[in-house]
Every structure is written in C-alpha cells, then in structure tokens.
Design a protein around this motif. Sequence first.
Motif, short mmCIF file in Angstrom:
data_model
loop_
_atom_site.label_atom_id
_atom_site.label_comp_id
_atom_site.label_asym_id
_atom_site.label_seq_id
_atom_site.Cartn_x
_atom_site.Cartn_y
_atom_site.Cartn_z
N ASP A 1 32.30 48.15 22.68
CA ASP A 1 31.46 46.93 22.22
C ASP A 1 30.47 46.37 23.52
O ASP A 1 30.13 45.14 23.18
N LYS B 1 27.19 50.53 25.03
CA LYS B 1 27.13 51.99 25.86
C LYS B 1 26.28 52.85 24.98
O LYS B 1 25.53 53.58 25.53
N HIS C 1 24.69 52.25 22.49
CA HIS C 1 23.25 51.75 22.27
C HIS C 1 21.94 52.42 23.30
O HIS C 1 21.22 52.81 22.63
N1 ATP Z 1 23.00 44.05 24.80
C1 ATP Z 1 22.96 44.40 23.56
N2 ATP Z 1 21.82 44.28 23.00
C2 ATP Z 1 21.60 44.50 21.44
N3 ATP Z 1 22.62 45.08 20.76
C3 ATP Z 1 23.68 45.33 21.39
C4 ATP Z 1 24.03 45.05 22.79
N4 ATP Z 1 25.20 45.60 22.88
C5 ATP Z 1 25.82 45.96 21.88
N5 ATP Z 1 24.89 45.99 20.94
C6 ATP Z 1 25.17 46.28 19.41
O1 ATP Z 1 26.30 46.02 19.25
C7 ATP Z 1 26.98 47.25 18.57
C8 ATP Z 1 28.02 47.98 19.35
O2 ATP Z 1 27.62 48.58 20.65
P1 ATP Z 1 27.69 49.82 21.09
O3 ATP Z 1 28.19 50.85 19.85
O4 ATP Z 1 26.50 50.22 21.80
O5 ATP Z 1 29.08 49.73 22.14
P2 ATP Z 1 29.95 50.59 22.90
O6 ATP Z 1 29.86 49.88 24.21
O7 ATP Z 1 29.53 51.81 22.72
O8 ATP Z 1 31.14 50.70 22.11
P3 ATP Z 1 32.68 51.64 22.14
O9 ATP Z 1 33.29 51.40 23.34
O10 ATP Z 1 33.29 51.04 21.04
O11 ATP Z 1 31.96 52.91 21.79
C9 ATP Z 1 25.94 48.14 18.02
O12 ATP Z 1 25.45 47.85 16.91
C10 ATP Z 1 24.80 47.55 19.19
O13 ATP Z 1 23.44 48.14 19.02
#
Ligand code: ATP
Length: 273
Positions: free
Chosen positions: A133, A136, A138
């Motif tokens: 979360d 990444k 995103h």
């Molecule tokens: N800096 C940010 N600005 C805007 N939205 C964000 C940001 N960081 C995360 N989000 C939002 O929070 C949610 C989770 O983010 P994301 O899926 O990109 O995380 P992740 O790092 O890929 O997590 P995981 O390791 O579980 O895959 C998404 O809806 C994303 O759009």
Amino acid sequence: MEGILADMLPPEKLAQVPKTPSEIEQAKLRLRSRNTASVKCPVCLDSGYVHPIGENGKTDYSRVENCKCVASKREAERQERYLKLCELPEDTEDRTLESFQTKGYVILEQVKQAAMDMLSGKIKMLSLLADVDTGKTHIAIALCRKWLEMGKTAKYVFVPLLLQELRSAYKYRDGEESYDYKFEFYLNVGFLALDDLFREYHKAENDWGMEKIETIIDYRYIHGLPTLITSNKTLDEMNELSAMIRSRLIRAKNSQVIVIASPEYVTIRKKNG
Ligand SMILES: Nc1ncnc2c1ncn2[C@@H]1O[C@H](COP(=O)(O)OP(=O)(O)OP(=O)(O)O)[C@@H](O)[C@H]1O
Ligand SMILES: [Mg+2]
Ligand SMILES: [Zn+2]
C-alpha cells in the motif's frame, strides 16, 4: 464539393462513378435524402474515400483517394490495440502521475521525480522496493498510461501471473497468444512494468520462472529499455532469490533503486485528510 459522391465509390466500383451531369445530379439528390445526423466525417460521409481535386481546380470524379479521416481512424485503432496489449488492471483510470500525492513526504517526492525521469529517459531502470500500500502499483499503471499517451507500447504485468501466462502460452503455436510472441513482447516492449517481483516466490519451486524473468531483465538492462520493477523484498532478500537480478537493478548507471520507507498510503491519507 470534394468527396460528396464518395459513399457510392468503393475503388472496385470505379466504373460506376456518376459522370454525366444528370448522373451527378441524381447522386446528389440521393445524398441529400440521406440521414446525415450520424455521419462522423462530413468530407467522405464515412466511406473513407474522396475524389481528389484535379489540376483544373475541379473535383476529379474519375479518381478516388483515402480520406484524411482514415488516418485518424487508424490512429485511434492503434491506440486501442496498444491499450489492449498493455493489459492494465481494470478500473484504474484514476491512477495517474498527476493523482499521485506526495503529501510532503520527501521519499514520495523522490518516487514521483524518478517516475518523471523515466518518462524523460534519464532513468532506464527504476526499482521501487516497499511494503504494501505504498503506491507501487499506482506508479506502475501511471507510467504505462504515459507511455501509451506518447503513442508507444507499454506492458503492465503482475509478475506472479506472468509465469502462469507464459506457461499457458505454450499451447499456442503462433499468433499473439503464442509463447514466442509473448516472450518477445516482454523483451522489447517500449516500457515494461514488472509489478510485485518475487511476491509469494519460493526459489526451489520456480526455477523455470526465475530463468525467464532473469532473461527479460537482463535483456532490457543490456539494451537500455525502460523498465520499472516493484517488489516488497529488500535488496538483501533479493540477493538470496536471484543475485543476478539484484545486480542488474543496481548496476546500470541510469538505474535507480528507491526504498519507500513511508507509512502506508491509507495512514497518510487519514492523517492529512
Ligand atoms: N502517493 C499516493 N497518492 C495517491 N494515491 C495513492 C498513493 N499511494 C497509494 N495510493 C492509492 O492507494 C491504493 C493502494 O496503492 P497501490 O496499490 O499502488 O499500493 P502498492 O504499493 O502496490 O501495494 P501492494 O504492495 O499491496 O501491491 C491505490 O488505490 C492507490 O491509488
Ligand atoms: Mg501493488
Ligand atoms: Zn472522411
């Protein structure tokens, strides 16, 4: 008027071009009685063909050419095709670089800057290492969209599914579903986002898959092809799983590894509103 008769004019029917004044009048009458409300291109009435203007400045009804709208239609088809090939997760239109919030966190500002440096070509290989979360996926989706907007090919892939996809592609001998086509696409696509590398990966079980991913990363590293890697593993943990991959991520002079140590985005959002 250029093209007004063109809807009756597929090239193979050139012989049927209305030539005499009365034929032309009749054709015009037929056109006027047509419902033109749904017509997208007023020049060719959506036939794709027009009569060019001759040297004497008059419409040359004996010749046909492609209308300009054909090029824009082809462009729209190409965009649609590239979007399909990219295979972005559904309902993620809102994950853009513009919507990525840094909320005053230096590390998130670095992430956003690095993403922009990938776009400008300054960084070729970017690794985002972080817990869940932290944005990444995103960033991965946002960068793919930017690449597609530039008219280039891009591919988003959730790495655990990549291996499944390649395995099941063996049953197709050729075409876009075949193993060769898919693997070649991973090697050479304009921008590749490998999301969640090493997630639920257990070394002993998966040597075949690791070899494929190593080949993809090594090839793209050697050829300087823009590649984003995200992972919830640290560099040390990666070393255990594939020393080769770890070395590629840190080795290139235009590569960058960012360890996102910010709190989970949900926490940031709650705190800052
Ligand atoms: N800096 C940010 N600005 C805007 N939205 C964000 C940001 N960081 C995360 N989000 C939002 O929070 C949610 C989770 O983010 P994301 O899926 O990109 O995380 P992740 O790092 O890929 O997590 P995981 O390791 O579980 O895959 C998404 O809806 C994303 O759009
Ligand atoms: Mg993710
Ligand atoms: Zn047209």
